[in-house]
Scaffold this motif. Sequence first.
Motif, PDB file in Angstrom:
ATOM      1  N   SER A 277       0.831  -1.207   0.000  1.00 50.27           N
ATOM      2  CA  SER A 277       0.000   0.000   0.000  1.00 50.27           C
ATOM      3  C   SER A 277       0.865   1.257   0.000  1.00 50.27           C
TER       4      SER A 277
ATOM      5  N   PHE B  62      -6.436   8.112  -0.436  1.00 45.58           N
ATOM      6  CA  PHE B  62      -7.421   7.293  -1.157  1.00 45.58           C
ATOM      7  C   PHE B  62      -6.774   6.035  -1.735  1.00 45.58           C
ATOM      8  N   VAL B  63      -5.598   6.195  -2.359  1.00 43.96           N
ATOM      9  CA  VAL B  63      -4.904   5.045  -2.947  1.00 43.96           C
ATOM     10  C   VAL B  63      -4.489   4.060  -1.855  1.00 43.96           C
TER      11      VAL B  63
ATOM     12  N   GLY C 181      -7.832  -1.924   1.730  1.00 46.87           N
ATOM     13  CA  GLY C 181      -9.174  -2.518   1.634  1.00 46.87           C
ATOM     14  C   GLY C 181      -9.160  -3.820   0.854  1.00 46.87           C
ATOM     15  N   PHE C 182      -8.379  -3.849  -0.217  1.00 45.02           N
ATOM     16  CA  PHE C 182      -8.267  -5.081  -1.012  1.00 45.02           C
ATOM     17  C   PHE C 182      -7.684  -6.217  -0.169  1.00 45.02           C
TER      18      PHE C 182
ATOM     19  N   LEU D  36      -5.868   3.626   1.096  1.00 50.23           N
ATOM     20  CA  LEU D  36      -7.059   2.992   1.664  1.00 50.23           C
ATOM     21  C   LEU D  36      -7.618   1.927   0.724  1.00 50.23           C
ATOM     22  N   CYS D  37      -7.607   2.184  -0.584  1.00 47.65           N
ATOM     23  CA  CYS D  37      -8.072   1.184  -1.556  1.00 47.65           C
ATOM     24  C   CYS D  37      -7.211  -0.077  -1.491  1.00 47.65           C
ATOM     25  N   SER D  38      -5.899   0.114  -1.368  1.00 44.98           N
ATOM     26  CA  SER D  38      -4.994  -1.034  -1.332  1.00 44.98           C
ATOM     27  C   SER D  38      -5.195  -1.866  -0.069  1.00 44.98           C
TER      28      SER D  38
END
Length: 705
Positions: A246, A263-264, A270-271, A266-268
């Motif tokens: 991340s 945002f990037v 989250g995955f 958190l997306c990582s």
Amino acid sequence: MAIKEKIEASKSKLTNKALHRILLSALFFAMGFILSTGSVINQSRPFALSLIAVSKKKYFLFAAAGAGLGYLIGGVNPEFARYLSALVLACLGAFACSAFDLRKSPAFPMTVAFLADFATGFVLNFRLQSSLYSYFLVLGEAILASAGAFFFYRSLNSSYKRLRFRALPVSDIACIIISACIIMLNLSSFYIGIFCPAAAVAILIILTAVRFGSDKWGVILALCFGFVLSIANENALFIIGALAFSALTATLFSSFSSLGVGFVFLCSTGFFSIADGTRQGLSLFIESLCAVVLLLILPEKVRTRLEEMWESSKDAPTDGSLRQTLVLKLRFASSAMAAISESVDEVRERINQITRKENDSKRNTISREEYVMREIILEKTNQIRMVASDEFFSISGMLDDLAAEFDEAEMFDSNASAKIRRLLGDYDIYPSNISVIEDKFSRVRVEILTDSDTVGLTNPDLRRDIGKICSRYFENGQVTRFKDEAMLSFTERPLYRLMVGFAQHSAEGKMCGDTVKVINDNKGHSILIISDGMGRGSRAALDGAMGAGLLSRLLNAGFGFDSALKVVNSALLVKSNDESLATLDIANIDLFTGKCEMLKAGAAASYIIKENRLEKCELTSMPAGILRGIEFARRTAVLSPGSCIAMMSDGITDLGEDWVRSTLEECSSSDAQKCADNMLNKALAETQSKKRDDMTVIFARLERN
């Protein structure tokens, strides 16, 4: 009124010092508590002992109190008794460290932590008749305590002034990170439901490194904190991969806003949380979400401070940096010039012997006039060769001075240089080079090289704006011109300023044999120079002007006093066939510290007035222009606000020490120029019916800036 203000300032200083000590005591208590409540492998808790062993005399009892409370919370059992005994042993060792000054290296604190943990664990296992495996666990725990003491010692003894990572060695940075990981390991056992505050703080630190600092540090911190959080939780090894990947992904968007980085990231995470599908995965996502929110709501002032802290690590020089390479090459070149000087001297002596022997062999075959002429030519040629040898040695000294100057530079701030370059564009100034240099005393100077015909270099707004970029207060810019180039220099405003006055009288016409120079070396030093040429009139004026002028130009160029003296001496030696000499009297005052260095080459006595005491500075030395290899005689004094320096040529000191002392003691004015004028006027009145020499007085007073 002044006394009352001093008393109030002293009270405020004592209050701040007491508050600082209270805060540090509370911090050591909290760290002792945290390190004793968290556990590592097999419920071991060795790191509180490490902290006690490295704590200083003022704080180890607070660390011990916090650790004792933490061990007590774990319950009263054999392990509590064992750790309490280890705590007492660690306290005794810490006391011994302070009493016998054994903290110069981490070896003794490491030994204290190891023995305190191992001895108590060994005794407990012996009493319980434990298995061999238990003894190995105790040994491993003692090694952890010793290692923790090493990392804590290095971290506590690192320089946190200005909190600039560039000024710290890589080994110190590594120890600080590992110490933070140890604390994080102990804090990671505290949960609020499924939320771990320590993990959220760790992720926030990673995000600030990615957003405001170096991509490298962001990934390094992600790996370190990820490893700690992985081993602190069962079946959570995925955390190290999640945080590292991340952080690496977020570095691709580090030039965007905090929202883009958050945002990037958190997306990582989250995955990874969805892929894990467990309670630990959900916990990681919630912690990442909290960290991203905190990143977005950081106040502007905090963001600016974080940017300043992290930015300093972007261009940190490696051990083989350009600066170190340049210093090494300059020193090699200096050694080579010194070797050439020695070789030239040897060849000169050899040629002189051969030529003189040849001349003596022809003495009976040539006329006396021709023989004398040959001897004169031989002596003059020999003198020129000696001066050539001295010049090589002077060049060697100059190169060594330059190497020392570059070596003193703690760092070159390329980020500030880039910002200043953009600023100068707004002033229509387009420099060829900009250097922002911070020396080992944390003093900053800015040097800007541009075309000599550039306008606007003296704009006062320029100093203010450059000061904002460097977060310093600067003196007014000084412009030095070299043919078609100009150097604009800004030095950090020092603690003191020097008020200088001088007065002069010429014994013959308008040409005075004494020359006065007052220069600033762009490093916070004010340099006062009097050069007295031999005799009076134009001949003395030429020698005095040559000595002071050449010396001041060399000092302005960055050369040291000794190498500059060698050049001046060589120049006076070859100036003419007649004897040519000049005395040199120098006062070099450090305006940051008040340190004053007096340097004399055949010069008259000077006087220092400090706290109503008059001190004479008279040093035996030779003037320049007589012999080879002359050196300055030196003396050092420390001035305080209100201290004065009186320098004068022999035209005044010849009136006698008693007269000089009484005249200086009568000088009560705070105006340096009035004091100089007063002394010269009294000297002229005293010598009204006598034959006068050239007279010069410099009177300088140190004041708080």
